[in-house]
Scaffold this motif. Structure first.
Motif, PDB file in Angstrom:
ATOM      1  N   PHE A   1       0.809  -1.219   0.000  1.00 27.35           N
ATOM      2  CA  PHE A   1       0.000   0.000   0.000  1.00 27.35           C
ATOM      3  C   PHE A   1       0.841   1.268   0.000  1.00 27.35           C
ATOM      4  CE2 PHE A   1      -2.570   3.371   1.746  1.00 27.35           C
ATOM      5  CZ  PHE A   1      -3.856   3.111   1.306  1.00 27.35           C
ATOM      6  N   LYS A   2       1.788   1.338   0.918  1.00 29.02           N
ATOM      7  CA  LYS A   2       2.441   2.603   1.241  1.00 29.02           C
ATOM      8  C   LYS A   2       3.172   3.271   0.072  1.00 29.02           C
ATOM      9  CE  LYS A   2       4.032   3.365   5.392  1.00 29.02           C
ATOM     10  NZ  LYS A   2       3.411   4.650   5.798  1.00 29.02           N
ATOM     11  N   PRO A   3       4.022   2.582  -0.711  1.00 31.70           N
ATOM     12  CA  PRO A   3       4.759   3.298  -1.752  1.00 31.70           C
ATOM     13  C   PRO A   3       3.911   3.648  -2.956  1.00 31.70           C
ATOM     14  CG  PRO A   3       5.268   0.984  -1.893  1.00 31.70           C
ATOM     15  CD  PRO A   3       4.399   1.152  -0.672  1.00 31.70           C
ATOM     16  N   ASN A   4       2.768   3.012  -3.097  1.00 27.44           N
ATOM     17  CA  ASN A   4       2.014   3.141  -4.345  1.00 27.44           C
ATOM     18  C   ASN A   4       0.921   4.197  -4.314  1.00 27.44           C
ATOM     19  OD1 ASN A   4       3.244   1.028  -6.101  1.00 27.44           O
ATOM     20  ND2 ASN A   4       2.722  -0.249  -4.344  1.00 27.44           N
ATOM     21  N   MET A   5       0.461   4.593  -3.141  1.00 28.74           N
ATOM     22  CA  MET A   5      -0.485   5.708  -3.071  1.00 28.74           C
ATOM     23  C   MET A   5       0.171   7.016  -3.526  1.00 28.74           C
ATOM     24  SD  MET A   5      -3.588   4.931  -2.361  1.00 28.74           S
ATOM     25  CE  MET A   5      -4.350   6.360  -1.589  1.00 28.74           C
ATOM     26  N   PRO A   6       1.335   7.407  -2.968  1.00 28.01           N
ATOM     27  CA  PRO A   6       1.969   8.625  -3.474  1.00 28.01           C
ATOM     28  C   PRO A   6       2.427   8.495  -4.916  1.00 28.01           C
ATOM     29  CG  PRO A   6       3.388   7.525  -1.873  1.00 28.01           C
ATOM     30  CD  PRO A   6       2.057   6.860  -1.799  1.00 28.01           C
ATOM     31  N   SER A   7       2.715   7.269  -5.359  1.00 31.74           N
ATOM     32  CA  SER A   7       3.089   7.067  -6.761  1.00 31.74           C
ATOM     33  C   SER A   7       1.924   7.406  -7.694  1.00 31.74           C
ATOM     34  CB  SER A   7       3.537   5.615  -6.966  1.00 31.74           C
ATOM     35  OG  SER A   7       3.908   5.398  -8.305  1.00 31.74           O
ATOM     36  N   ILE A   8       0.718   6.974  -7.329  1.00 33.69           N
ATOM     37  CA  ILE A   8      -0.476   7.309  -8.111  1.00 33.69           C
ATOM     38  C   ILE A   8      -0.709   8.811  -8.102  1.00 33.69           C
ATOM     39  CG2 ILE A   8      -2.992   7.055  -8.241  1.00 33.69           C
ATOM     40  CD1 ILE A   8      -2.642   4.226  -7.085  1.00 33.69           C
ATOM     41  N   LEU A   9      -0.530   9.432  -6.937  1.00 31.70           N
ATOM     42  CA  LEU A   9      -0.725  10.872  -6.837  1.00 31.70           C
ATOM     43  C   LEU A   9       0.301  11.623  -7.678  1.00 31.70           C
ATOM     44  CD1 LEU A   9      -2.182  13.261  -5.616  1.00 31.70           C
ATOM     45  CD2 LEU A   9      -0.785  13.011  -3.556  1.00 31.70           C
ATOM     46  N   GLY A  10       1.550  11.152  -7.684  1.00 29.31           N
ATOM     47  CA  GLY A  10       2.568  11.777  -8.507  1.00 29.31           C
ATOM     48  C   GLY A  10       2.228  11.698  -9.986  1.00 29.31           C
ATOM     49  N   GLU A  11       1.673  10.557 -10.406  1.00 24.92           N
ATOM     50  CA  GLU A  11       1.251  10.384 -11.793  1.00 24.92           C
ATOM     51  C   GLU A  11       0.090  11.322 -12.134  1.00 24.92           C
ATOM     52  OE1 GLU A  11      -0.524   6.752 -14.553  1.00 24.92           O
ATOM     53  OE2 GLU A  11       0.633   6.269 -12.749  1.00 24.92           O
ATOM     54  N   MET A  12      -0.810  11.511 -11.178  1.00 24.80           N
ATOM     55  CA  MET A  12      -1.973  12.369 -11.390  1.00 24.80           C
ATOM     56  C   MET A  12      -1.579  13.819 -11.659  1.00 24.80           C
ATOM     57  SD  MET A  12      -5.139  13.036  -8.754  1.00 24.80           S
ATOM     58  CE  MET A  12      -5.626  11.311  -8.722  1.00 24.80           C
ATOM     59  N   TYR A  13      -0.482  14.257 -11.016  1.00 26.81           N
ATOM     60  CA  TYR A  13      -0.063  15.658 -11.139  1.00 26.81           C
ATOM     61  C   TYR A  13       1.201  15.806 -11.983  1.00 26.81           C
ATOM     62  CZ  TYR A  13      -3.556  17.487  -7.954  1.00 26.81           C
ATOM     63  OH  TYR A  13      -4.749  17.888  -7.397  1.00 26.81           O
TER      64      TYR A  13
END
Length: 588
Positions: free
Chosen positions: A138-150
């Motif tokens: 869970f932990k590394p991939n939530m900010p990864s998705i957010l980084g992709e979004m922006y």
């Protein structure tokens, strides 16, 4: 999928996805916000109980461990929570994608929380293991998705990550308050069980938000990249992970996991797996950790060294920031170990009469105002996205109905008492409350002309943490046997620690996403969490010495130690500011 839809998830700005805004940010941010919020509710709701449960007397339902033994287990648990994301990030990048990793991790964590609701030692440790594994996904991939979004709005990233971080702390706040209150008043395993309910609901909310998220976090989907992104991706393709890289990652991970298990086992007198390696001046387990550290430095240096100069320099800047992050978290994370014990044993928590009435009013405001604010965000999200993700919004509404019900029940109980003792877990909620109250203000600062450089933010954050420990150190100065510290000193400590955290944690994640090539992103988030893992273990080991230092010297000595460490690190990172700024090559 239509061309407009394809553009919506690959950097285009004409789609409904990007037109659907909430509070000036993309609505998808708030899907991630609430997903992270409920995961953090469950995580921190359980975490705030762990040290208390382990050190509580058997007659009070605990295991009666010493602070050192409890600190060793907690440090191992916390360390592993930040080690497994390295593997979780690699698995997501290479095999399953970020979104599937988040869903898999959420399901495993739900099982873990459910296991801890059972009153047996075996189920307790099974639960901890599931939480470690699930967090790794869970932990590394939530900010990864957010980084992709922006990806196409780098100037908005700092603000987006700070709002995301507010969601983290909203979940932490309500989790620690409600799980802590229920555990301390109704029984430990009731608190553990409540955490699992919201983990399950948070998982469902994320799954049913799929129509809004499109291809974000899906492995192998084509993206429209900017010219700079293409250069970074091309550089990354020329530098794939080698067999040696994977071997080193495996060796380092194995040593880390063995040490993590060995430390609490050896301190509880069960087994010492590294005793054959003991030296006259160094225990075997610390020798192995030193070897792992050398291998890790070689791995990072060799991996970064294969990139072109600009990319290489930027990744070196990330490593610099990660190094100073260790000093921040080894001090800040005393809130999970030593400060819990201090709140329980050394803070005057008893209230009667007017003082109790005043506290209950303040506590009600601390509960209702943030809950009302987050509920308002939910309403804004539901209005903007109901046509696309109605079921996800319905689950969120159910969550908030349950939270409001539990909060009102808690407040009604407290207002009916003539005398009361503040729960230990209440103090832990202060950090999250201050984040909720201050995050938007700090977020605006990062978008203004007063936005300091990364190194200066780190310096200010470390010095603020040092001031927090100085405050409670002065509050405990010269207290005699049986005399307790006024709670105002601990409240002020959490205030300064929160300000320090806002200067470091959310913007740190943002800088990683800006400075690191795409395919390395989740892996470098894993490296970032490894720095925190080291800090967590050191923090827990040092925090476990609070009773020993208090008996041999004084409580103020313990706090002044944690005044000196972050203050020195803060001044040092400020000295390195020109070098770090140069390594970033214009990234702000």
């Amino acid at each position: 999928m239509s061309q407009a839809s394809k553009a919506s998830f690959s950097g285009g700005t004409t789609s409904d996805f990007y037109k659907s805004n909430v509070l000036g940010q993309r609505s998808g941010l708030f899907v991630l916000f609430f997903t992270e919020m409920w995961e953090r509710f469950s995580f921190y709701g359980m975490r705030v109980l762990l040290i208390q449960f382990l050190t509580a007397a058997v007659l009070k339902g605990g295991w009666a461990w010493s602070a050192e033994q409890a600190g060793a287990l907690y440090g191992t648990y916390a360390m592993m929570l930040y080690l497994t994301p390295i593997l979780g990030g690699i698995i997501a990048d290479k095999y399953i994608g970020s979104r599937k990793a988040v869903i898999i991790g959420s399901i495993i964590m739900t099982i873990g929380h459910a296991s801890m609701a059972f009153d047996t030692q075996m189920m307790f440790f099974i639960g901890l293991a599931c939480l470690v594994i699930g967090t790794g996904f869970f932990k590394p991939n939530m900010p990864s998705i957010l980084g992709e979004m922006y990806k196409d709005l780098p100037e908005k990233k700092d603000g987006a990550y700070t709002i995301f971080y507010m969601g983290v702390n909203a979940g932490a706040f309500f989790g620690m308050m409600l799980c802590g209150y229920i555990a301390e008043t109704q029984g430990w395993h009731w608190g553990f069980g409540l955490a699992g309910i919201f983990m399950l609901l948070g998982t469902l909310q994320f799954v049913f938000a799929k129509p809004l998220m499109g291809n974000l976090g899906i492995l192998g989907k084509a993206k429209d990249l900017s010219a700079e992104d293409k250069l970074l991706e091309d550089a990354d393709k020329r530098n794939p992970f080698t067999s040696l890289d994977y071997i080193l990652i495996a060796i380092i991970s194995i040593i880390g996991f063995l040490y993590a298990f060995n430390d609490p086992l050896s301190k509880n007198g069960i087994i010492d797996m590294f005793s054959a390696l003991d030296l006259p001046f160094l225990r075997g387990q610390y020798l192995m950790i030193f070897i792992a550290l050398v291998l890790f430095i070689y791995l990072i240096a060799s991996r970064i060294g294969r990139y072109d100069k600009v990319v290489r320099d930027r990744m070196i800047a990330v490593v610099f920031l990660a190094f100073f992050l260790i000093f921040f978290f080894m001090s800040f994370e005393q809130g999970a170990t030593s400060l819990v014990i201090v709140a329980r044993d050394y803070i005057d928590r008893s209230l009667t009469g007017a003082a109790l009435t005043t506290f209950n009013i303040v506590n009600a405001l601390l509960t209702i105002v943030p809950l009302g604010l987050i509920s308002w965000v939910l309403i804004k999200l539901a209005k903007a996205t109901w046509n696309k993700i109605a079921l996800s919004n319905i689950i969120l509404i159910i969550c908030f109905v349950l939270i409001w019900g539990a909060a009102i029940w808690m407040l009604k109980n407290e207002f009916s008492k003539e005398a009361s003792e503040i729960t230990v877990s209440w103090f832990s909620t202060l950090n999250s409350f201050f984040i909720i109250a201050l995050a938007s203000t700090v977020s605006k600062l990062w978008e203004s002309k007063y936005n300091p450089s990364a190194a200066m933010k780190y310096g200010y954050g470390l010095i603020l943490v040092a001031i927090g420990f100085l405050v409670i150190g002065l509050g405990s100065w010269g207290i005699g046997e049986g005399v307790k510290i006024s709670m105002i000193f601990l409240i002020l400590t959490y205030l300064f620690h929160t300000l320090g955290e806002l200067f470091i944690s959310p913007v740190g994640l943002s800088y990683v996403s800006k400075l690191v090539p795409g395919r390395m992103l989740a892996f470098m988030f894993g490296i970032w969490y490894l720095a925190i893992a080291i800090a967590q273990k050191v923090a827990a080991v040092l925090g476990g010495q609070v009773e020993t230092i208090q008996q041999e010297y004084s409580l103020s000595h313990f706090f002044f130690l944690f005044t000196a460490i972050p203050a020195a690190a803060g001044l040092l990172v400020m000295v390195f500011n020109p070098i770090i700024k140069k390594l970033m090559h214009g990234v702000k």
